[in-house]
Design a protein around this motif. Structure first.
Motif, PDB file in Angstrom:
ATOM      1  N   SER A 136      40.453  31.691  45.467  1.00 22.11           N
ATOM      2  CA  SER A 136      41.984  32.560  44.943  1.00 22.11           C
ATOM      3  C   SER A 136      43.423  31.973  45.341  1.00 22.11           C
ATOM      4  O   SER A 136      44.120  31.208  45.377  1.00 22.11           O
ATOM      5  N   ARG A 137      42.848  32.552  46.848  1.00 28.07           N
ATOM      6  CA  ARG A 137      43.735  32.852  48.211  1.00 28.07           C
ATOM      7  C   ARG A 137      44.581  31.395  48.425  1.00 28.07           C
ATOM      8  O   ARG A 137      45.904  31.165  48.335  1.00 28.07           O
ATOM      9  N   GLU A 138      42.688  30.820  48.773  1.00 28.85           N
ATOM     10  CA  GLU A 138      43.594  29.443  49.015  1.00 28.85           C
ATOM     11  C   GLU A 138      43.899  28.269  48.341  1.00 28.85           C
ATOM     12  O   GLU A 138      44.012  26.851  48.766  1.00 28.85           O
ATOM     13  N   SER A 139      43.630  28.408  47.332  1.00 25.34           N
ATOM     14  CA  SER A 139      44.573  26.901  46.610  1.00 25.34           C
ATOM     15  C   SER A 139      46.074  27.493  45.812  1.00 25.34           C
ATOM     16  O   SER A 139      46.149  28.910  45.617  1.00 25.34           O
ATOM     17  N   ASP A 140      46.033  26.343  44.861  1.00 30.10           N
ATOM     18  CA  ASP A 140      47.051  26.863  43.649  1.00 30.10           C
ATOM     19  C   ASP A 140      47.903  27.239  43.238  1.00 30.10           C
ATOM     20  O   ASP A 140      48.722  27.979  42.817  1.00 30.10           O
ATOM     21  N   TYR A 141      46.641  27.619  41.973  1.00 30.57           N
ATOM     22  CA  TYR A 141      46.300  28.134  41.204  1.00 30.57           C
ATOM     23  C   TYR A 141      45.146  28.591  40.542  1.00 30.57           C
ATOM     24  O   TYR A 141      44.494  28.703  40.819  1.00 30.57           O
ATOM     25  N   THR A 142      45.621  29.375  39.924  1.00 29.49           N
ATOM     26  CA  THR A 142      44.473  30.159  39.382  1.00 29.49           C
ATOM     27  C   THR A 142      43.962  30.745  37.902  1.00 29.49           C
ATOM     28  O   THR A 142      45.295  31.563  37.553  1.00 29.49           O
ATOM     29  N   LEU A 143      43.285  30.811  37.747  1.00 26.60           N
ATOM     30  CA  LEU A 143      42.945  31.416  36.111  1.00 26.60           C
ATOM     31  C   LEU A 143      41.699  32.631  36.110  1.00 26.60           C
ATOM     32  O   LEU A 143      40.565  32.065  36.612  1.00 26.60           O
ATOM     33  N   HIS A 144      42.176  33.300  35.752  1.00 26.46           N
ATOM     34  CA  HIS A 144      41.287  34.823  36.029  1.00 26.46           C
ATOM     35  C   HIS A 144      40.079  34.692  34.661  1.00 26.46           C
ATOM     36  O   HIS A 144      40.801  34.800  33.505  1.00 26.46           O
ATOM     37  N   LEU A 145      39.204  34.778  35.460  1.00 28.75           N
ATOM     38  CA  LEU A 145      38.059  34.858  34.141  1.00 28.75           C
ATOM     39  C   LEU A 145      37.191  36.596  33.339  1.00 28.75           C
ATOM     40  O   LEU A 145      37.130  35.697  32.097  1.00 28.75           O
ATOM     41  N   HIS A 146      38.058  37.553  34.127  1.00 32.87           N
ATOM     42  CA  HIS A 146      38.165  38.682  33.410  1.00 32.87           C
ATOM     43  C   HIS A 146      36.703  39.006  32.387  1.00 32.87           C
ATOM     44  O   HIS A 146      36.598  39.537  31.387  1.00 32.87           O
ATOM     45  N   ALA A 147      35.622  38.845  33.086  1.00 29.40           N
ATOM     46  CA  ALA A 147      34.325  39.280  32.647  1.00 29.40           C
ATOM     47  C   ALA A 147      34.076  40.227  33.629  1.00 29.40           C
ATOM     48  O   ALA A 147      33.222  41.203  32.629  1.00 29.40           O
ATOM     49  N   GLY A 148      34.809  41.042  34.175  1.00 28.03           N
ATOM     50  CA  GLY A 148      34.771  42.407  34.649  1.00 28.03           C
ATOM     51  C   GLY A 148      33.815  42.536  35.728  1.00 28.03           C
ATOM     52  O   GLY A 148      33.005  41.312  35.420  1.00 28.03           O
ATOM     53  N   PRO A 149      33.454  43.330  36.718  1.00 27.40           N
ATOM     54  CA  PRO A 149      32.467  43.252  38.093  1.00 27.40           C
ATOM     55  C   PRO A 149      30.827  42.181  36.888  1.00 27.40           C
ATOM     56  O   PRO A 149      30.408  43.299  36.266  1.00 27.40           O
ATOM     57  N   GLU A 150      30.081  41.420  38.652  1.00 26.25           N
ATOM     58  CA  GLU A 150      28.943  41.088  37.452  1.00 26.25           C
ATOM     59  C   GLU A 150      28.414  41.575  39.086  1.00 26.25           C
ATOM     60  O   GLU A 150      29.068  41.151  40.239  1.00 26.25           O
ATOM     61  N   ILE A 151      27.269  42.390  38.758  1.00 25.45           N
ATOM     62  CA  ILE A 151      26.680  42.781  39.715  1.00 25.45           C
ATOM     63  C   ILE A 151      25.247  41.968  40.127  1.00 25.45           C
ATOM     64  O   ILE A 151      24.975  41.748  40.787  1.00 25.45           O
ATOM     65  N   ALA A 152      25.090  41.902  38.482  1.00 24.93           N
ATOM     66  CA  ALA A 152      23.161  41.209  38.902  1.00 24.93           C
ATOM     67  C   ALA A 152      23.586  39.708  39.560  1.00 24.93           C
ATOM     68  O   ALA A 152      24.028  39.662  38.970  1.00 24.93           O
ATOM     69  N   VAL A 153      22.319  40.035  40.406  1.00 23.90           N
ATOM     70  CA  VAL A 153      22.661  38.246  41.143  1.00 23.90           C
ATOM     71  C   VAL A 153      22.258  37.187  39.740  1.00 23.90           C
ATOM     72  O   VAL A 153      23.184  36.290  40.284  1.00 23.90           O
ATOM     73  N   ALA A 154      22.082  37.502  38.896  1.00 20.77           N
ATOM     74  CA  ALA A 154      21.916  36.106  37.824  1.00 20.77           C
ATOM     75  C   ALA A 154      23.172  36.644  37.105  1.00 20.77           C
ATOM     76  O   ALA A 154      23.168  37.125  36.523  1.00 20.77           O
ATOM     77  N   SER A 155      23.492  35.274  36.994  1.00 18.93           N
ATOM     78  CA  SER A 155      24.453  35.259  37.017  1.00 18.93           C
ATOM     79  C   SER A 155      24.649  35.382  34.920  1.00 18.93           C
ATOM     80  O   SER A 155      24.123  34.363  34.543  1.00 18.93           O
ATOM     81  N   THR A 156      25.962  35.839  33.889  1.00 14.48           N
ATOM     82  CA  THR A 156      25.438  36.060  32.800  1.00 14.48           C
ATOM     83  C   THR A 156      26.815  35.734  32.031  1.00 14.48           C
ATOM     84  O   THR A 156      27.426  35.103  31.670  1.00 14.48           O
ATOM     85  N   LYS A 157      27.893  36.871  31.827  1.00 13.32           N
ATOM     86  CA  LYS A 157      28.694  37.192  31.519  1.00 13.32           C
ATOM     87  C   LYS A 157      30.285  36.343  32.430  1.00 13.32           C
ATOM     88  O   LYS A 157      30.642  35.666  31.611  1.00 13.32           O
ATOM     89  N   ALA A 158      29.774  35.911  33.597  1.00 14.73           N
ATOM     90  CA  ALA A 158      30.429  35.065  34.471  1.00 14.73           C
ATOM     91  C   ALA A 158      30.494  33.426  34.187  1.00 14.73           C
ATOM     92  O   ALA A 158      31.676  33.269  33.360  1.00 14.73           O
TER      93      ALA A 158
END
Ligand code: F6R
Length: 357
Positions: A136-158
Motif C-alpha cells: 500500500s505504501r509503495e503504490s500510487d493508490y490504495t483501495l481498502h478491503l474493510h474485511a477486518g483482521p484475518e487471522i486464520a491462515v486460510a483466507s475467507t472473508k478477505a
C-alpha cells in the motif's frame, strides 16, 4: 479474539455478511452511489489495460475481477501470478495500470513486481486489507478491503471482500465511461450479504456434506464453467491447504482431455452450477463423471436447482454468484479438516503472510 468460536476460520467465515455491509457503507456516498477517490477513477480512465498481480487465494479473486472489469466496464484485463510475472513479463500495453491484490499487503512475490513496475514508471493500485502495509505504501493508490483482521491462515472473508471491491471498481469505471448498467451494484451486494448470512445459518448441512463426501477420500475434484471454474479453483485450494486432501479444480470441458482418467468408484466431484448459460453443459460433465463412479455433489442457486442436487444456495446477480458460492466451499473444507483432526487455523508448512520469494 475468537470469542465463542472454536477457530478463527469459522469466525471469519461468519463475518462475511458484516464485511459486505461494511464495504457497502464505506464505498457509498450520500446519494447511495459509489464513492471512490477521484485519483483512482482517473487512473482507471487513463489506462488502456489492467494487469492484476496476485498470489494464491488473492489470485483467484483476480480471475473473477478480470470478468468484472471486462464484462461490466469493458476494460481489457490480464491476471498474473506474481511469482511468474516477475521473471516472465508479458508485452505491456501503452498505458498499463497495475492492480496488486493482497490481503496482507506484505507478499514478497507481489512486492518484487511492484518494485519493477515502479522502476518502469507505471501506475500501481493496491487492494489490501492492511492500508499501512508495504504494498500500500509503495503504490500510487490504495483501495481498502474493510474485511477486518484475518487471522486464520486460510483466507475467507478477505477473498469475498476482494471480489466485492473489484465489482465496485468495475461498476464505477463503467459509470465514468458512460456505460449503462442493468443493476444497482450496492443493492446487489446487499443481497449477497443476506445470502451469505443464510448460508452461515446452515452449517450443519455443510458438516454433513463433508462427512458424506470427504471423510475417507484421498482426493477430490471441483468442476465448473466460467466463473464457477474459478470458484472451483478456490474450493480446491481451501480444501487442500487445511484438510490435506489432494484436490484439483478444473474447467468442466477439460475433463475429457485427461483428468477424467482419475475418476474411480466413489471419487468425490464437487460441481458448481450457478451460471445459467452453461447449466446444461456442466450438468452433462457431471453425468460423465457419475457414469464412471464419481460421488457427485452439485451446488446450484435456487432458480437452477434440480432434484438430486446436494445443496441449493440463494440466487443473487449471476456475476456476483462467486461471492456466495464460495461459502459452501469454505465451510465444506472447514468441516473436512475438522473431521480429520487437522489444525484448521494453522495448517502445516504455511504462513499467513509470505514474505519470502
Ligand atoms: C490461501 C491463502 C494464500 C494467500 C496468498 C496471498 O488461503 O491465504 O493463498 O491468498 O499467500 O496472500 P496475500 O493476499 O496476503 O498477498
Amino acid at each position: 479474539e475468537k470469542g465463542t468460536y472454536p477457530h478463527f476460520m469459522l469466525k471469519e467465515i461468519d463475518e462475511q455478511p458484516f464485511a459486505m455491509r461494511k464495504i457497502i457503507q464505506e464505498y457509498q456516498d450520500d446519494n447511495d452511489e459509489i464513492k471512490l477517490e477521484e485519483d483512482v477513477r482517473q487512473a482507471m480512465a487513463n489506462s488502456d489495460r489492467v494487469y492484476i498481480i496476485a498470489a494464491g487465494t488473492s489470485y483467484h479473486a483476480g480471475l473473477i475481477g478480470k470478468e468484472f472489469l471486462e464484462k461490466i466496464a469493458q476494460v481489457p484485463t490480464e491476471v498474473h501470478i506474481a511469482s511468474e510475472f516477475s521473471y516472465n513479463m508479458p508485452l505491456l500495453s501503452e498505458k498499463p495500470l497495475f492492480v496488486f491484490i493482497s490481503q496482507s499487503g506484505e507478499t514478497a512475490d507481489l512486492r518484487s513486481v511492484l518494485v519493477e513496475t515502479n522502476r518502469l514508471g507505471h501506475p500501481a493500485l493496491t487492494m489490501t486489507n492492511v492500508p499501512g502495509s508495504t504494498l500500500s505504501r509503495e503504490s500510487d493508490y490504495t483501495l481498502h478491503l474493510h474485511a477486518g483482521p484475518e487471522i486464520a491462515v486460510a483466507s475467507t472473508k478477505a477473498y469475498t471482500a476482494q471480489m466485492a471491491v473489484l465489482a465496485i471498481l468495475a461498476v464505477d469505471t463503467a459509470r465514468a465511461k458512460g456505460l449503462t448498467l442493468d443493476f444497482d451494484p450496492l443493492k446487489e451486494l446487499g443481497i449477497v450479504g443476506n445470502a451469505m448470512e443464510a448460508l452461515c445459518d446452515q452449517k450443519e448441512e455443510f458438516d454433513q456434506i463433508a462427512r458424506d463426501y470427504l471423510s475417507t477420500t484421498r482426493n477430490c475434484f471441483f468442476i465448473g464453467r466460467g466463473l464457477d471454474y474459478f470458484v472451483g479453483l478456490e474450493g480446491a485450494l481451501k480444501l487442500k491447504e487445511i484438510s490435506y486432501i489432494q484436490a484439483e479444480g478444473f474447467a468442466g470441458g477439460e475433463l475429457k482431455h485427461g483428468t477424467i482418467a482419475l475418476i474411480e468408484d466413489g471419487t468425490p466431484v464437487i460441481a458448481l452450477a450457478t451460471q445459467e448459460h452453461v447449466d446444461g453443459s456442466i450438468r452433462s460433465n457431471v453425468q460423465e463423471v457419475v457414469a464412471r463412479g464419481a460421488n457427485a455433489c452439485i451446488i446450484s442457486p435456487e432458480h437452477l436447482t434440480r432434484e438430486g442436487d446436494a445443496f441449493s444456495i440463494p440466487t443473487v446477480h449471476p456475476l456476483l454468484a462467486p461471492l456466495v458460492s464460495v461459502l459452501p466451499m469454505q465451510l465444506i473444507s472447514y468441516y473436512a479438516a475438522l473431521h480429520r483432526d487437522c489444525d484448521v487455523d494453522k495448517p502445516r508448512n504455511l504462513a499467513k503472510s509470505v514474505t519470502v520469494e
